[in-house]
Write a protein that holds these residues in place. Structure first.
Motif, PDB file in Angstrom:
ATOM      1  N   GLY A  37     133.507  51.916 -38.679  1.00  0.00           N
ATOM      2  CA  GLY A  37     134.545  52.077 -39.695  1.00  0.00           C
ATOM      3  C   GLY A  37     134.698  50.870 -40.605  1.00  0.00           C
ATOM      4  N   ALA A  38     133.836  49.839 -40.450  1.00  0.00           N
ATOM      5  CA  ALA A  38     133.971  48.639 -41.277  1.00  0.00           C
ATOM      6  C   ALA A  38     133.730  48.960 -42.751  1.00  0.00           C
ATOM      7  CB  ALA A  38     132.982  47.569 -40.807  1.00  0.00           C
ATOM      8  N   ALA A  39     134.381  48.192 -43.626  1.00  0.00           N
ATOM      9  CA  ALA A  39     134.288  48.435 -45.073  1.00  0.00           C
ATOM     10  C   ALA A  39     132.941  47.990 -45.636  1.00  0.00           C
ATOM     11  CB  ALA A  39     135.421  47.693 -45.786  1.00  0.00           C
ATOM     12  N   LEU A  52     132.949  45.475 -34.260  1.00  0.00           N
ATOM     13  CA  LEU A  52     132.258  45.119 -33.015  1.00  0.00           C
ATOM     14  C   LEU A  52     130.935  45.877 -32.900  1.00  0.00           C
ATOM     15  CD1 LEU A  52     135.401  45.102 -30.681  1.00  0.00           C
ATOM     16  CD2 LEU A  52     134.170  43.122 -31.600  1.00  0.00           C
ATOM     17  N   VAL A  53     130.883  47.090 -33.453  1.00  0.00           N
ATOM     18  CA  VAL A  53     129.625  47.866 -33.437  1.00  0.00           C
ATOM     19  C   VAL A  53     128.566  47.144 -34.273  1.00  0.00           C
ATOM     20  CG1 VAL A  53     128.538  50.079 -34.055  1.00  0.00           C
ATOM     21  CG2 VAL A  53     130.899  50.028 -33.191  1.00  0.00           C
ATOM     22  N   ASP A  54     128.960  46.699 -35.470  1.00  0.00           N
ATOM     23  CA  ASP A  54     128.001  46.025 -36.371  1.00  0.00           C
ATOM     24  C   ASP A  54     127.501  44.718 -35.764  1.00  0.00           C
ATOM     25  OD1 ASP A  54     128.776  48.029 -38.187  1.00  0.00           O
ATOM     26  OD2 ASP A  54     130.410  46.748 -38.933  1.00  0.00           O
ATOM     27  N   ALA A  55     128.363  44.058 -34.999  1.00  0.00           N
ATOM     28  CA  ALA A  55     127.977  42.793 -34.378  1.00  0.00           C
ATOM     29  C   ALA A  55     127.232  43.044 -33.064  1.00  0.00           C
ATOM     30  CB  ALA A  55     129.209  41.934 -34.122  1.00  0.00           C
ATOM     31  N   ALA A  56     127.065  44.319 -32.697  1.00  0.00           N
ATOM     32  CA  ALA A  56     126.324  44.711 -31.494  1.00  0.00           C
ATOM     33  C   ALA A  56     126.896  44.092 -30.221  1.00  0.00           C
ATOM     34  CB  ALA A  56     124.833  44.377 -31.635  1.00  0.00           C
ATOM     35  N   MET A  57     128.229  44.136 -30.134  1.00  0.00           N
ATOM     36  CA  MET A  57     128.843  43.665 -28.893  1.00  0.00           C
ATOM     37  C   MET A  57     128.482  44.637 -27.768  1.00  0.00           C
ATOM     38  SD  MET A  57     130.322  40.888 -29.251  1.00  0.00           S
ATOM     39  CE  MET A  57     130.402  39.823 -30.674  1.00  0.00           C
ATOM     40  N   PRO A  62     127.765  53.693 -31.349  1.00  0.00           N
ATOM     41  CA  PRO A  62     127.784  54.158 -32.743  1.00  0.00           C
ATOM     42  C   PRO A  62     128.385  55.560 -32.844  1.00  0.00           C
ATOM     43  CG  PRO A  62     125.593  54.433 -31.816  1.00  0.00           C
ATOM     44  CD  PRO A  62     126.422  53.765 -30.747  1.00  0.00           C
ATOM     45  N   VAL A  63     129.149  55.794 -33.916  1.00  0.00           N
ATOM     46  CA  VAL A  63     129.670  57.148 -34.198  1.00  0.00           C
ATOM     47  C   VAL A  63     129.290  57.468 -35.638  1.00  0.00           C
ATOM     48  CG1 VAL A  63     131.728  58.590 -34.407  1.00  0.00           C
ATOM     49  CG2 VAL A  63     131.619  56.816 -32.634  1.00  0.00           C
ATOM     50  N   ILE A  64     128.575  58.577 -35.814  1.00  0.00           N
ATOM     51  CA  ILE A  64     128.058  58.887 -37.156  1.00  0.00           C
ATOM     52  C   ILE A  64     129.186  59.168 -38.143  1.00  0.00           C
ATOM     53  CG2 ILE A  64     127.752  61.365 -36.641  1.00  0.00           C
ATOM     54  CD1 ILE A  64     125.103  59.694 -38.616  1.00  0.00           C
ATOM     55  N   ASN A  65     129.024  58.651 -39.365  1.00  0.00           N
ATOM     56  CA  ASN A  65     129.987  58.827 -40.451  1.00  0.00           C
ATOM     57  C   ASN A  65     129.603  60.086 -41.239  1.00  0.00           C
ATOM     58  OD1 ASN A  65     131.315  58.684 -42.916  1.00  0.00           O
ATOM     59  ND2 ASN A  65     131.026  56.474 -43.163  1.00  0.00           N
ATOM     60  N   ARG A  66     130.468  61.083 -41.199  1.00  0.00           N
ATOM     61  CA  ARG A  66     130.188  62.373 -41.833  1.00  0.00           C
ATOM     62  C   ARG A  66     129.903  62.226 -43.339  1.00  0.00           C
ATOM     63  NH1 ARG A  66     132.072  67.846 -40.730  1.00  0.00           N
ATOM     64  NH2 ARG A  66     132.029  68.996 -42.687  1.00  0.00           N
ATOM     65  N   LEU A 157     127.024  39.169 -41.808  1.00  0.00           N
ATOM     66  CA  LEU A 157     126.773  40.529 -41.313  1.00  0.00           C
ATOM     67  C   LEU A 157     127.527  41.611 -42.093  1.00  0.00           C
ATOM     68  CD1 LEU A 157     126.693  39.965 -37.422  1.00  0.00           C
ATOM     69  CD2 LEU A 157     124.778  40.154 -39.025  1.00  0.00           C
ATOM     70  N   ASN A 158     128.073  41.269 -43.251  1.00  0.00           N
ATOM     71  CA  ASN A 158     128.806  42.296 -44.010  1.00  0.00           C
ATOM     72  C   ASN A 158     127.951  43.530 -44.294  1.00  0.00           C
ATOM     73  OD1 ASN A 158     131.140  40.872 -44.095  1.00  0.00           O
ATOM     74  ND2 ASN A 158     130.978  40.246 -46.243  1.00  0.00           N
ATOM     75  N   ARG A 159     126.697  43.298 -44.583  1.00  0.00           N
ATOM     76  CA  ARG A 159     125.824  44.440 -44.917  1.00  0.00           C
ATOM     77  C   ARG A 159     125.273  45.128 -43.673  1.00  0.00           C
ATOM     78  NH1 ARG A 159     121.987  42.457 -49.506  1.00  0.00           N
ATOM     79  NH2 ARG A 159     120.506  42.645 -47.820  1.00  0.00           N
ATOM     80  N   ALA A 160     125.368  44.457 -42.530  1.00  0.00           N
ATOM     81  CA  ALA A 160     124.790  45.030 -41.308  1.00  0.00           C
ATOM     82  C   ALA A 160     125.463  46.361 -40.991  1.00  0.00           C
ATOM     83  CB  ALA A 160     124.963  44.064 -40.140  1.00  0.00           C
TER      84      ALA A 160
END
Ligand code: ADP
Ligand code: MG
Length: 488
Positions: A37-39, A52-57, A62-66, A157-160
């Motif tokens: 859900g990160a911007a 936390l998902v983007d940083a791979a904690m 992962p939950v797919i974005n419709r 990691l903004n673009r990650a």
């Protein structure tokens, strides 16, 4: 497919053909990332948009974005492509500091979109079809920053995890011009659809450029792939440089090695990054955290029904309904904002006149100011008022150009400028006849020559009358009246 001989590159040993295929990474327009859900907004402070998902904690899922799925399907539909009812997300494994998970989630064997096509518009008004091989969804990586500290590199990691569509073309292009036309058209379609903003400066659209050369009629040669080129001009420069380099290499008795290369915009050249032998083995496998993505027929047909009119359909309509030629129509539909402006301007007016004033005069001013049509200082309604004064014969074509320049600079309306500058055209026959009589009286020799058969002198007389009126006489009327007076 038959080829235009002009596409061939002439060289000492005879003609060569350049073969180009593009892999375009287009950032999906979406408020949130592909699996978090990160911007995604451009220009945020480093690491301000990292979940936390983007940083791979550990333990994050992962939950797919419709929205991202909808955008990919819309884009596939806009490219007249097959939409795959089932697609699979894979892990593409590699190590890099800007990739915290140690893998990128991408699609490999089963992409969301299959074969499609795109029509490119060439400078001579003709079109050509380029095959689309596939479109798949994948995550973007972060960014290493090497210029923030003398000894350390930092990671942003903004673009990650931001959603990208990788759109792969068939090797169907044969010149830098065609590759440029492909990118312009692809960008237009994405922007019409609202699925990618197409902003190459901000990196929303970047291309991997595959180039090879061959003798006409032969099979494909070995290709080099130039990574991550971020402007259409650079793509074209890279192709021209690379084609020359490969031809020279072969003519020297060498051969092209399959390589990944980098484009250097300062020198306009490409240089080796890695060879095929050093290519990664990504050990792709289906991501165990994500189920295969299944789309219902209703989901796809709902999106299909929501598509806007796309550039090719708009171009065909402009040609059919407004009798514009292919070249004008393709210029007008290249940007949605231009097409919208044009439609407002042409409403109730001569379409060809509207097209000429928009793409000739107004574009000239916008270029000079470095502005796009969306920031035009003259609105379609305002330009329309100017065209109405012109059509009514209230001002001359010459004066109209000056008035437009003034409108651009001052933001005033055409009427106000015409009134304050006293530019109203003289369309009163009596006034013009008076001027004609003066000109005739003062140039008896020229009148004699004209009457003796030197007809081209008419233009000179018109010029004199225009001058006498200080540019305000209606030239068509002056012409007509002069003809009559000189004949008698
Ligand atoms: P990879 O995924 O390893 O980069 P692909 O076979 O999927 O390889 O091709 C990637 C791109 O290279 C496609 O856009 C394709 O059109 C282009 N391409 C393939 N062969 C050639 C060639 N001989 N010359 C130029 N482009 C090519
Ligand atoms: Mg590739």
């Amino acid at each position: 497919m038959s080829r235009d001989a002009s596409k061939l590159v002439a060289a000492a040993s005879g003609p060569w053909e350049v073969v180009i295929g593009l892999e375009v990474h287009a950032q999906v327009t979406s408020a949130a990332k592909l699996f978090s859900g990160a911007a995604t907004a451009f220009g945020a402070a480093p690491n301000a948009q990292v979940s936390l998902v983007d940083a791979a904690m550990p333990g994050m899922l992962p939950v797919i974005n419709r929205v991202c799925v909808e955008q990919a399907v819309k884009t596939g539909l806009g490219l007249a492509a097959e939409i795959n009812r089932v697609s699979v997300f894979d892990r593409k494994n590699y190590f890099y500091p800007d990739l915290p998970a140690g893998y990128q989630i991408s699609q490999y064997k089963q992409p969301i979109v299959g074969k499609g096509r795109l029509l490119i518009d060439l400078a001579d008004g003709t079109t050509r079809e380029v095959g689309i091989t596939r479109l798949h969804l994948e995550q973007d990586a972060g960014k290493s920053l090497h210029d923030q500290h003398p000894r350390h590199s930092y990671v942003d990691l903004n673009r990650a995890g931001v959603a990208l569509m990788e759109i792969v073309s068939e090797p169907d292009m044969r010149s830098a011009e065609e590759a440029g036309a492909y990118l312009r058209k692809l960008r237009a379609i994405l922007r019409y659809l609202g699925t990618c903003d197409g902003n190459m400066e901000e990196g929303s659209l970047r291309a991997d450029v595959n180039v090879s050369v061959r003798r006409p009629g032969e099979g494909y040669g070995t290709r080099c792939e130039i990574k991550n080129v971020n402007s259409i001009r650079f793509v074209q420069q890279a192709i021209d440089y690379e084609a020359k380099r490969q031809i020279a290499l072969i003519e020297d008795g060498g051969s092209v090695k399959q390589q990944t290369r980098l484009f250097d915009s300062r020198t306009g050249s490409t240089r080796e990054m890695r060879s095929k032998e050093e290519a990664h083995d990504y050990r792709y496998f289906p991501d165990p955290d994500l189920l295969p993505l299944e789309l219902s027929e209703a989901f796809i047909s709902g999106l299909s029904a929501s598509l806007p009119e796309l550039p090719d359909a708009k171009k065909a309509r402009f040609m059919r309904e407004l009798a514009l030629n292919a070249y004008d129509a393709s210029v007008l539909v290249a940007e949605k904002e231009t097409a919208d402006y044009f439609e407002a301007l042409a409403q109730g007016r001569d379409a060809k006149v509207a097209a000429n004033w928009l793409t000739g005069d107004l574009f000239g001013h916008l270029n000079r100011l470095g502005k796009g049509i969306a920031d035009s200082p003259v609105s379609a309604a305002r330009l329309g008022e100017l065209l109405d004064l012109l059509t009514a014969g209230s001002i001359s074509g010459r004066a109209a150009k000056d008035v437009l320049a003034e409108m651009v600079d001052s933001g005033q309306s055409a009427k106000a400028i015409v009134e304050t500058k006293g530019l109203t055209q003289v369309s009163d026959s009596d006034a013009i006849e008076g001027l004609i009589d003066e000109v005739i009286a003062g140039n008896a020799d020229k009148v004699g020559q004209y009457r003796a058969g030197k007809e081209p002198l008419l233009g000179w007389f018109v010029g004199q009358v225009m001058k006498a009126s200080r540019g305000k006489a209606n030239p068509a009327l002056a012409n007509e009246l002069l003809r009559k007076k000189l004949a008698s």
